[in-house]
Motif scaffolding. Structure first.
Motif, PDB file in Angstrom:
ATOM      1  N   ALA A   1       0.835  -1.201   0.000  1.00  0.00           N
ATOM      2  CA  ALA A   1       0.000   0.000   0.000  1.00  0.00           C
ATOM      3  C   ALA A   1       0.871   1.252   0.000  1.00  0.00           C
ATOM      4  CB  ALA A   1      -0.923  -0.009   1.211  1.00  0.00           C
ATOM      5  N   THR A   2       1.996   1.209   0.696  1.00  0.00           N
ATOM      6  CA  THR A   2       2.893   2.365   0.744  1.00  0.00           C
ATOM      7  C   THR A   2       3.457   2.669  -0.639  1.00  0.00           C
ATOM      8  OG1 THR A   2       3.507   1.843   3.026  1.00  0.00           O
ATOM      9  CG2 THR A   2       4.980   3.307   1.801  1.00  0.00           C
ATOM     10  N   SER A   3       3.891   1.628  -1.336  1.00  0.00           N
ATOM     11  CA  SER A   3       4.434   1.826  -2.691  1.00  0.00           C
ATOM     12  C   SER A   3       3.368   2.374  -3.621  1.00  0.00           C
ATOM     13  CB  SER A   3       4.983   0.499  -3.221  1.00  0.00           C
ATOM     14  OG  SER A   3       6.069   0.042  -2.457  1.00  0.00           O
ATOM     15  N   TYR A   4       2.166   1.841  -3.506  1.00  0.00           N
ATOM     16  CA  TYR A   4       1.085   2.293  -4.374  1.00  0.00           C
ATOM     17  C   TYR A   4       0.736   3.750  -4.097  1.00  0.00           C
ATOM     18  CZ  TYR A   4      -3.420   2.269  -6.818  1.00  0.00           C
ATOM     19  OH  TYR A   4      -4.460   2.556  -7.659  1.00  0.00           O
ATOM     20  N   GLN A   5       0.722   4.144  -2.827  1.00  0.00           N
ATOM     21  CA  GLN A   5       0.415   5.538  -2.498  1.00  0.00           C
ATOM     22  C   GLN A   5       1.469   6.480  -3.087  1.00  0.00           C
ATOM     23  OE1 GLN A   5      -1.960   7.217  -1.484  1.00  0.00           O
ATOM     24  NE2 GLN A   5      -1.072   9.183  -0.897  1.00  0.00           N
ATOM     25  N   LYS A   6       2.725   6.080  -3.062  1.00  0.00           N
ATOM     26  CA  LYS A   6       3.773   6.922  -3.648  1.00  0.00           C
ATOM     27  C   LYS A   6       3.566   7.076  -5.156  1.00  0.00           C
ATOM     28  CE  LYS A   6       7.305   5.866  -0.185  1.00  0.00           C
ATOM     29  NZ  LYS A   6       8.598   5.178   0.091  1.00  0.00           N
ATOM     30  N   ILE A   7       3.106   6.006  -5.800  1.00  0.00           N
ATOM     31  CA  ILE A   7       2.807   6.075  -7.227  1.00  0.00           C
ATOM     32  C   ILE A   7       1.683   7.083  -7.483  1.00  0.00           C
ATOM     33  CG2 ILE A   7       1.752   4.788  -9.143  1.00  0.00           C
ATOM     34  CD1 ILE A   7       3.306   2.317  -8.104  1.00  0.00           C
ATOM     35  N   LEU A   8       0.649   7.031  -6.656  1.00  0.00           N
ATOM     36  CA  LEU A   8      -0.480   7.938  -6.836  1.00  0.00           C
ATOM     37  C   LEU A   8      -0.057   9.396  -6.684  1.00  0.00           C
ATOM     38  CD1 LEU A   8      -3.378   6.065  -4.978  1.00  0.00           C
ATOM     39  CD2 LEU A   8      -2.776   6.005  -7.399  1.00  0.00           C
ATOM     40  N   VAL A   9       0.833   9.664  -5.729  1.00  0.00           N
ATOM     41  CA  VAL A   9       1.312  11.034  -5.536  1.00  0.00           C
ATOM     42  C   VAL A   9       2.128  11.489  -6.743  1.00  0.00           C
ATOM     43  CG1 VAL A   9       2.822  12.514  -4.150  1.00  0.00           C
ATOM     44  CG2 VAL A   9       1.257  10.911  -3.024  1.00  0.00           C
ATOM     45  N   ARG A  10       3.032  10.623  -7.223  1.00  0.00           N
ATOM     46  CA  ARG A  10       3.820  10.988  -8.402  1.00  0.00           C
ATOM     47  C   ARG A  10       2.923  11.183  -9.620  1.00  0.00           C
ATOM     48  NH1 ARG A  10       7.546   7.136  -6.131  1.00  0.00           N
ATOM     49  NH2 ARG A  10       6.767   5.462  -7.484  1.00  0.00           N
ATOM     50  N   ARG A  11       1.867  10.403  -9.696  1.00  0.00           N
ATOM     51  CA  ARG A  11       0.937  10.524 -10.814  1.00  0.00           C
ATOM     52  C   ARG A  11       0.232  11.877 -10.786  1.00  0.00           C
ATOM     53  NH1 ARG A  11      -3.946   6.158 -12.020  1.00  0.00           N
ATOM     54  NH2 ARG A  11      -4.810   7.242 -13.845  1.00  0.00           N
ATOM     55  N   LEU A  12      -0.195  12.318  -9.610  1.00  0.00           N
ATOM     56  CA  LEU A  12      -0.827  13.624  -9.490  1.00  0.00           C
ATOM     57  C   LEU A  12       0.149  14.747  -9.838  1.00  0.00           C
ATOM     58  CD1 LEU A  12      -2.911  13.131  -6.218  1.00  0.00           C
ATOM     59  CD2 LEU A  12      -3.813  13.442  -8.530  1.00  0.00           C
ATOM     60  N   GLN A  13       1.396  14.579  -9.432  1.00  0.00           N
ATOM     61  CA  GLN A  13       2.402  15.590  -9.746  1.00  0.00           C
ATOM     62  C   GLN A  13       2.621  15.693 -11.254  1.00  0.00           C
ATOM     63  OE1 GLN A  13       5.617  14.088  -7.354  1.00  0.00           O
ATOM     64  NE2 GLN A  13       5.025  15.285  -5.539  1.00  0.00           N
ATOM     65  N   LEU A  14       2.697  14.539 -11.927  1.00  0.00           N
ATOM     66  CA  LEU A  14       2.872  14.550 -13.376  1.00  0.00           C
ATOM     67  C   LEU A  14       1.661  15.191 -14.055  1.00  0.00           C
ATOM     68  CD1 LEU A  14       4.430  13.741 -15.939  1.00  0.00           C
ATOM     69  CD2 LEU A  14       3.230  11.540 -15.860  1.00  0.00           C
ATOM     70  N   ARG A  15       0.504  14.888 -13.553  1.00  0.00           N
ATOM     71  CA  ARG A  15      -0.710  15.480 -14.138  1.00  0.00           C
ATOM     72  C   ARG A  15      -0.660  17.011 -14.028  1.00  0.00           C
ATOM     73  NH1 ARG A  15      -6.781  13.183 -13.735  1.00  0.00           N
ATOM     74  NH2 ARG A  15      -7.918  15.025 -14.418  1.00  0.00           N
ATOM     75  N   GLY A  16      -0.201  17.502 -12.884  1.00  0.00           N
ATOM     76  CA  GLY A  16      -0.088  18.947 -12.711  1.00  0.00           C
ATOM     77  C   GLY A  16       0.942  19.561 -13.634  1.00  0.00           C
ATOM     78  N   ARG A  17       2.064  18.886 -13.820  1.00  0.00           N
ATOM     79  CA  ARG A  17       3.108  19.412 -14.704  1.00  0.00           C
ATOM     80  C   ARG A  17       2.627  19.427 -16.154  1.00  0.00           C
ATOM     81  NH1 ARG A  17       6.603  15.857 -11.324  1.00  0.00           N
ATOM     82  NH2 ARG A  17       7.568  17.229  -9.755  1.00  0.00           N
ATOM     83  N   MET A  18       1.879  18.392 -16.557  1.00  0.00           N
ATOM     84  CA  MET A  18       1.334  18.378 -17.914  1.00  0.00           C
ATOM     85  C   MET A  18       0.304  19.480 -18.103  1.00  0.00           C
ATOM     86  SD  MET A  18       2.561  16.221 -20.098  1.00  0.00           S
ATOM     87  CE  MET A  18       3.645  14.769 -20.117  1.00  0.00           C
ATOM     88  N   ALA A  19      -0.513  19.707 -17.092  1.00  0.00           N
ATOM     89  CA  ALA A  19      -1.506  20.779 -17.188  1.00  0.00           C
ATOM     90  C   ALA A  19      -0.811  22.122 -17.366  1.00  0.00           C
ATOM     91  CB  ALA A  19      -2.392  20.788 -15.944  1.00  0.00           C
ATOM     92  N   ALA A  20       0.323  22.327 -16.672  1.00  0.00           N
ATOM     93  CA  ALA A  20       1.077  23.573 -16.812  1.00  0.00           C
ATOM     94  C   ALA A  20       1.636  23.711 -18.229  1.00  0.00           C
ATOM     95  CB  ALA A  20       2.202  23.619 -15.782  1.00  0.00           C
ATOM     96  N   LEU A  21       2.099  22.591 -18.798  1.00  0.00           N
ATOM     97  CA  LEU A  21       2.618  22.626 -20.165  1.00  0.00           C
ATOM     98  C   LEU A  21       1.537  23.083 -21.141  1.00  0.00           C
ATOM     99  CD1 LEU A  21       4.814  21.956 -22.300  1.00  0.00           C
ATOM    100  CD2 LEU A  21       3.921  19.608 -22.314  1.00  0.00           C
ATOM    101  N   PHE A  22       0.307  22.591 -20.947  1.00  0.00           N
ATOM    102  CA  PHE A  22      -0.772  22.923 -21.876  1.00  0.00           C
ATOM    103  C   PHE A  22      -1.373  24.308 -21.620  1.00  0.00           C
ATOM    104  CE2 PHE A  22      -0.580  18.337 -22.666  1.00  0.00           C
ATOM    105  CZ  PHE A  22      -0.557  18.362 -24.051  1.00  0.00           C
ATOM    106  N   GLU A  23      -0.828  25.041 -20.668  1.00  0.00           N
ATOM    107  CA  GLU A  23      -1.127  26.462 -20.577  1.00  0.00           C
ATOM    108  C   GLU A  23      -0.393  27.231 -21.665  1.00  0.00           C
ATOM    109  OE1 GLU A  23      -3.152  28.306 -18.289  1.00  0.00           O
ATOM    110  OE2 GLU A  23      -3.973  26.280 -18.050  1.00  0.00           O
TER     111      GLU A  23
END
Length: 468
Positions: free
Chosen positions: A351-373
């Motif tokens: 569960a700990t490893s999976y939670q870290k994946i989810l956090v990194r996934r949200l971070q990537l989503r935010g960085r991509m959203a910034a790119l598409f600005e």
């Protein structure tokens, strides 16, 4: 000299729709012609998991009467298409590429199937796929063939949809994409494939591989055809609370708008690093075409997706455990080795490893959203090499770097949920299609379809077909 008009079975969906509305083509005759073509070609192509010929002819007869009486429902009315055998079709089994489910008869149609029927489309049947929509076919199933060359890879996992649409056995198909399963088959067979924003199309009644990574969308012969299909299947759905509530625009109308001023981003380092020369040539030629059409080409630096590619495998595995909990491990012996290994791997992730994946996934989503600005679209390869032979694909399990390269431009956009379109952009020396990918911000499908339609108005790669 004017080019020869395409054969009936190779008309674009939009072209056939015009003829059906004008009653210069008959739904009954068109459906019968495709069923005859399927009977002739599919024993070797193996695209269909289930052909529903009797139902299709009944639907065609109804469509013909309705159109004749002035009750035209729209551009899908009377058009024969097919759906991936992940989609529930009431009265018929949905196996999802798994013998374990061959006797599962769903209680209703999937929402995408229901919407296609409401639009008047004719459902020819169910299309074969890899086991559970992961990377390999079940050992007991004969895999679909690439109609351009049976010794070459037809993609993963929407293999039947790619083969059938490319070979003129249907005018479009409904597929799914968890890590590249609309994009790889479309690229391999010269099709236009649209992976919508996650949640743009309801997943109700569509067998899961990984719920938060699964996208449902069309594969067809042109961007306009994808626009027509998406307009029919997109939208909110009370049966799927994860379906986005945003209204569905007139995608076909928006697709026909000019692209002057559209901002297309290119990351030279990402696109050129270890990318085959033939693919780089397609990208550079594509840039020049878009520039000539009035688009603004901008050099950008994409977020680092290295960890996202590795994380995708873990994320998918954990969610596959949930998708298969009713039958795995209880019926483990009935699974093929590849899908079984994925579910086993998912059961081992903490569960700990999976939670870290989810956090990194949200971070990537935010960085991509910034790119598409800064840009409207991002241009990338679908994968960094030319068409792969089946022999090369069979070594995937022994070459982790090859798997990484295959996933490099596809999996990150399942992790972020961004929509993409795959467009044919040329041919390799071996005669197999080459393609490229455009990516947009969330709910940026209109920009994808505009760019695809503009590109296809001045190129003819999408009008080349593998078989007579």
């Amino acid at each position: 000299m004017n080019p020869m008009p395409p054969a009936l079975h190779y008309l674009e969906l939009s072209e056939l729709a015009t003829q059906l509305q004008a009653r210069t083509a008959s739904p009954v005759e068109v459906t019968r012609a495709l069923l005859d073509r399927i009977a002739r070609l599919d024993p070797s192509l193996r695209a269909f998991a289930l052909l529903t010929a009797d139902d299709a002819m009944k639907q065609a007869e109804v469509a013909e009467v309705e159109i004749k009486n002035g009750r035209y429902r729209g551009p899908l009315h009377g058009v024969p298409i097919a759906v991936k055998d992940l989609c529930w079709l009431q009265g018929h089994p949905t196996a999802a590429g798994m013998p374990i489910h061959q006797d599962f008869y769903p209680p209703e149609d999937a929402s995408v199937v229901r919407r296609l029927k409401e639009a008047g489309a004719i459902i020819l049947g169910k299309l074969q796929l890899t086991e559970g929509a992961y990377s390999d076919h079940h050992p007991s199933i004969s895999a679909p063939k690439n109609p351009w060359n049976p010794e070459y890879w037809p993609g993963i996992s929407s293999t039947g949809g790619a083969a059938a649409t490319a070979a003129g056995l249907c005018y479009g198909s409904i597929a799914s994409d968890t890590g590249g399963s609309i994009r790889w088959p479309s690229a391999a067979t010269g099709l236009t494939g649209l992976k919508p924003t996650w949640g743009r199309v309801s997943r109700h009644g569509v067998f899961e591989l990984a719920a938060t990574l699964d996208h449902v969308g069309p594969m067809a012969r042109s961007a306009i055809d994808c626009a027509l299909l998406l307009a029919a299947i997109a939208g909110p759905d009370p049966k799927d609370p994860t379906a986005l509530l945003a209204p569905v625009p007139d995608y076909a109308r928006l697709a026909r708008q000019q692209i002057k001023g559209l901002r297309i981003g290119v990351d030279p380092e990402w696109n050129d690093d270890d990318v085959d020369p033939a693919v780089q040539t397609v990208l550079s030629q594509t840039v020049e075409i878009f520039r000539s059409l009035g688009a603004t080409i901008l050099e950008v630096q994409c977020p680092d997706v290295t960890s996202a590619i590795t994380d995708w495998t873990e994320n998918c595995a954990v969610e596959a455990v949930v998708a298969h909990e009713a039958t795995y491990p209880a019926r483990k012996q009935e699974y093929g080795p590849v899908l079984a290994s994925v579910v086993e791997h998912g059961r081992e992730i903490s569960a700990t490893s999976y939670q870290k994946i989810l956090v990194r996934r949200l971070q990537l989503r935010g960085r991509m959203a910034a790119l598409f600005e800064k840009i409207d679209l991002l241009l990338t390869p679908v994968h960094p090499f030319e068409s792969l032979t089946l022999e090369a694909i069979q070594t995937l399990g022994e070459q982790p770097q090859l798997i990484f390269k295959l996933q490099r431009f596809t999996c990150p956009f399942n992790m972020t949920g961004n929509p993409t379109i795959t467009l044919p952009g040329g041919f390799a020396e071996d005669g197999l299609p080459l393609a490229f990918q455009l990516v947009a911000a969330h709910l940026g499908e209109p920009a994808l379809l505009r760019a695809g339609t503009a590109f296809q108005a001045v190129t003819n790669w999408h009008r080349r077909h593998p078989l007579a």
